[in-house]
Write an enzyme that holds these catalytic residues in place. Structure first.
Site, mmCIF file in Angstrom:
data_model
loop_
_atom_site.group_PDB
_atom_site.id
_atom_site.type_symbol
_atom_site.label_atom_id
_atom_site.label_comp_id
_atom_site.label_asym_id
_atom_site.label_seq_id
_atom_site.Cartn_x
_atom_site.Cartn_y
_atom_site.Cartn_z
ATOM 1 N N SER A 25 0.835 -1.213 0.000
ATOM 2 C CA SER A 25 0.000 0.000 0.000
ATOM 3 C C SER A 25 0.867 1.259 0.000
ATOM 4 O O SER A 25 0.584 2.224 -0.718
ATOM 5 C CB SER A 25 -0.883 0.028 1.244
ATOM 6 O OG SER A 25 -1.800 -1.022 1.220
ATOM 7 N N ARG A 29 1.531 4.322 -3.020
ATOM 8 C CA ARG A 29 1.284 5.741 -2.721
ATOM 9 C C ARG A 29 2.536 6.577 -2.889
ATOM 10 O O ARG A 29 2.462 7.747 -3.279
ATOM 11 C CB ARG A 29 0.708 5.867 -1.304
ATOM 12 C CG ARG A 29 -0.757 5.387 -1.249
ATOM 13 C CD ARG A 29 -1.145 4.951 0.129
ATOM 14 N NE ARG A 29 -2.570 4.674 0.288
ATOM 15 C CZ ARG A 29 -3.153 3.513 0.009
ATOM 16 N NH1 ARG A 29 -2.437 2.513 -0.471
ATOM 17 N NH2 ARG A 29 -4.442 3.343 0.195
ATOM 18 N N GLY A 96 -6.026 -3.735 -7.536
ATOM 19 C CA GLY A 96 -7.173 -2.910 -7.176
ATOM 20 C C GLY A 96 -6.736 -1.538 -6.677
ATOM 21 O O GLY A 96 -7.386 -0.524 -6.952
ATOM 22 N N SER A 169 -13.224 1.273 3.214
ATOM 23 C CA SER A 169 -12.265 0.957 2.159
ATOM 24 C C SER A 169 -11.274 2.091 1.992
ATOM 25 O O SER A 169 -11.653 3.224 1.663
ATOM 26 C CB SER A 169 -12.990 0.723 0.831
ATOM 27 O OG SER A 169 -12.073 0.823 -0.237
ATOM 28 N N ASP A 317 -6.693 -8.210 4.863
ATOM 29 C CA ASP A 317 -5.896 -9.060 3.969
ATOM 30 C C ASP A 317 -5.303 -10.274 4.688
ATOM 31 O O ASP A 317 -4.773 -11.179 4.049
ATOM 32 C CB ASP A 317 -4.767 -8.239 3.329
ATOM 33 C CG ASP A 317 -5.325 -7.197 2.366
ATOM 34 O OD1 ASP A 317 -6.442 -7.386 1.861
ATOM 35 O OD2 ASP A 317 -4.639 -6.180 2.128
ATOM 36 N N LYS A 344 -12.490 -9.341 -3.193
ATOM 37 C CA LYS A 344 -11.035 -9.170 -3.304
ATOM 38 C C LYS A 344 -10.574 -9.823 -4.613
ATOM 39 O O LYS A 344 -11.371 -10.058 -5.503
ATOM 40 C CB LYS A 344 -10.341 -9.769 -2.081
ATOM 41 C CG LYS A 344 -10.639 -9.025 -0.785
ATOM 42 C CD LYS A 344 -10.063 -7.626 -0.812
ATOM 43 C CE LYS A 344 -10.428 -6.831 0.431
ATOM 44 N NZ LYS A 344 -10.056 -5.419 0.319
ATOM 45 N N ARG A 348 -12.628 -14.526 -1.406
ATOM 46 C CA ARG A 348 -11.729 -15.192 -0.450
ATOM 47 C C ARG A 348 -12.484 -16.037 0.575
ATOM 48 O O ARG A 348 -11.883 -16.935 1.173
ATOM 49 C CB ARG A 348 -10.822 -14.164 0.243
ATOM 50 C CG ARG A 348 -9.734 -13.652 -0.680
ATOM 51 C CD ARG A 348 -8.751 -12.723 -0.007
ATOM 52 N NE ARG A 348 -7.687 -12.342 -0.950
ATOM 53 C CZ ARG A 348 -6.942 -11.264 -0.849
ATOM 54 N NH1 ARG A 348 -7.095 -10.438 0.171
ATOM 55 N NH2 ARG A 348 -5.996 -11.015 -1.749
ATOM 56 N N ARG A 390 -2.682 -14.051 -1.927
ATOM 57 C CA ARG A 390 -2.819 -14.398 -0.500
ATOM 58 C C ARG A 390 -3.363 -15.826 -0.314
ATOM 59 O O ARG A 390 -3.063 -16.481 0.681
ATOM 60 C CB ARG A 390 -3.670 -13.359 0.230
ATOM 61 C CG ARG A 390 -3.070 -11.953 0.066
ATOM 62 C CD ARG A 390 -3.344 -11.013 1.184
ATOM 63 N NE ARG A 390 -3.039 -9.649 0.751
ATOM 64 C CZ ARG A 390 -1.836 -9.072 0.843
ATOM 65 N NH1 ARG A 390 -0.818 -9.726 1.365
ATOM 66 N NH2 ARG A 390 -1.644 -7.832 0.413
#
Ligand code: S3P
Length: 435
Positions: A25, A29, A96, A169, A317, A344, A348, A390
């Site tokens: 993440s 960014r 995503g 989210s 996650d 996801k 999942r 994952r």
């Protein structure tokens, strides 16, 4: 990587110390803000997994210079005012985060573009982002009212918005904040449950002023950004696989150095402790940007637990690996309020239930979670990854606690977030032989 990987260890123990790759993440960014800012940004500890590389390729297409040397990245940007419209589609692959955050960024830019993704991403909902962006004046269009990729985005002048988030989210929140950065006036995002706050923290590192008050974030449009030096800590979501393994397997003790400890991400540590694992935070640093530190996990007898409510976004996650851990814990583990798992990289809840059941686990899928009854002795078997990193890593860790070998179909998806996963696994298992 081969199309099938067999993982088999005979009574392993995990020992030693590990620096997991950079946080996914935060890596995304860092590239995004560096590309929006004018001038040079240096990023250290970048995750060179496939998802983050998609973000890098997209900004290169917009005219940003990005030089990578391992996990060091130097970004020289002309600033978003001077990006050029790409001649080809912008491909977000499986990511995503790339797709949703780019929608917010591109909406308020001066470029016209088409955003695409792989089969899995093209089935994931985009309306959660395009609805608020449309009400800010974004010109995003595509099939079915813009709910799915591919989407075309004509950069335009946006207006600030006051938005109540219907789902917890960080991708939606971040898309709105990125759009708000380029909108007229103020943008306010209100969350019911706080999601990861990496965007807010990194905005501040690049000189953007935000007002943060509990679940509310406010940003004034029209702020300009200056390049920064960014350090990316290790990804706690990647460490979680080995944290769970160390917790489950007798005689294990693993130290995680330089691992991210942002409180919006550390739900896994709380759950490990709740289930009875020994977890010690030995060092903590980085109070001004992203917190990180050293965490030691030692095996202990595990008990079932309930995981629901506000903690869910802080470990969303990690739920596949937590479900595996619950198969080795005594009693029932109930996971609730996690319907987001269904949208996801794959569903999942269905994937974890189907795959763990093949190994003999007692797992029941519910609408918004799972109920797992433990402990069960797992057997080997043939598992699918569903192209979901994952699920692939959960399958590999299952091999450490199962009687026989586990064959994983399509393990290469693990490269999305953890290209060194199998090397690190053998490092921790082998360290034991050096005792
Ligand atoms: C992410 C947010 C989460 C998480 C994903 C990364 C991010 O998704 O599951 O892996 O970087 O903002 P949601 O925002 O959909 O919860």
């Amino acid at each position: 990587m081969d199309a099938i990987k067999t993982v088999h260890y005979n009574k392993p123990k995990l020992k030693g110390s590990l620096r997991v790759p950079g946080d996914k993440s935060i890596s995304h960014r860092a590239i995004m803000l560096a590309s929006i800012a004018q001038g040079r940004t240096v990023v250290k500890g970048f995750l060179d997994g496939e998802d983050c590389l998609r973000t890098v390729e997209i900004f290169k297409r917009l005219g940003v210079s990005i030089e990578r040397n391992g996990t060091d990245v130097v970004i020289d940007s002309p600033g978003m005012e001077n990006w050029t419209s790409p001649t080809k589609e912008l491909y977000a692959g499986n990511s995503g985060t790339t797709a949703r955050l780019m929608l917010g960024i591109l909406s308020g830019s001066k470029v016209t573009s088409i955003l695409t993704g792989d089969d899995s991403l093209s089935k994931r909902p985009m309306k959660r982002v395009t609805t608020p962006l449309h009400s800010m004046g974004a010109a995003i269009s595509g099939k079915e009212g813009g709910d799915f990729l591919p989407l075309s985005i004509v950069g335009s002048t946006l207006e600030g918005i006051d938005y109540n988030m219907p789902v917890a989210s960080a991708q939606v929140k971040s898309a709105i904040l990125f759009a708000g950065l380029n909108a007229k006036g103020e943008t306010i995002v209100r969350e019911t449950t706080v999601s990861r706050d990496h965007t807010e923290r990194m905005f501040e590192q690049f000189g953007v002023k935000l007002e943060r008050d509990g679940n509310i974030v406010k940003i004034q449009g029209g702020q300009s950004l200056t390049g920064a030096n960014v350090k990316v800590p290790g990804d706690i979501s990647s460490a979680a696989f080995f944290m769970a393994a160390a917790a489950m397997i007798e005689g294990s003790e693993v130290q995680f150095v330089d691992v991210g400890l942002n409180p919006t991400r550390t739900g896994i540590i709380e759950v490990l402790q709740q289930m009875g694992a020994e977890v010690e935070i030995l060092e903590k640093h980085g109070e001004t940007g992203e917190p990180y530190g050293v965490v030691k996990v030692t095996h202990s007898r595990l008990e079932g637990t309930e995981i629901s409510g506000e903690i869910i976004p802080t470990l969303i996650d990690e739920l596949p690996i937590i479900a595996l851990m619950a198969t080795q814990a005594t009693g029932k583990t109930i996971i609730k309020d996690a319907a987001e798992l269904r949208v996801k990289e794959t569903d999942r809840i269905a994937a974890v239930t189907d795959e763990l059941t093949k190994l003999g686990a007692k797992v029941e899928a519910t609408e918004d979670g799972m109920i797992i009854e433990g402990p069960t002795a797992l057997v080997g078997g043939k598992l699918q990854s569903y192209g979901d990193h994952r699920i692939g890593m959960m399958a590999a860790i299952a091999a450490l606690v199962s009687d026989g070998p586990i064959e994983i179909k399509d393990p290469s998806c693990i490269n999305i977030s953890y290209p060194d996963f199998f090397d690190h696994l053998s490092h921790l298992v082998l360290a034991r032989n050096e005792e």
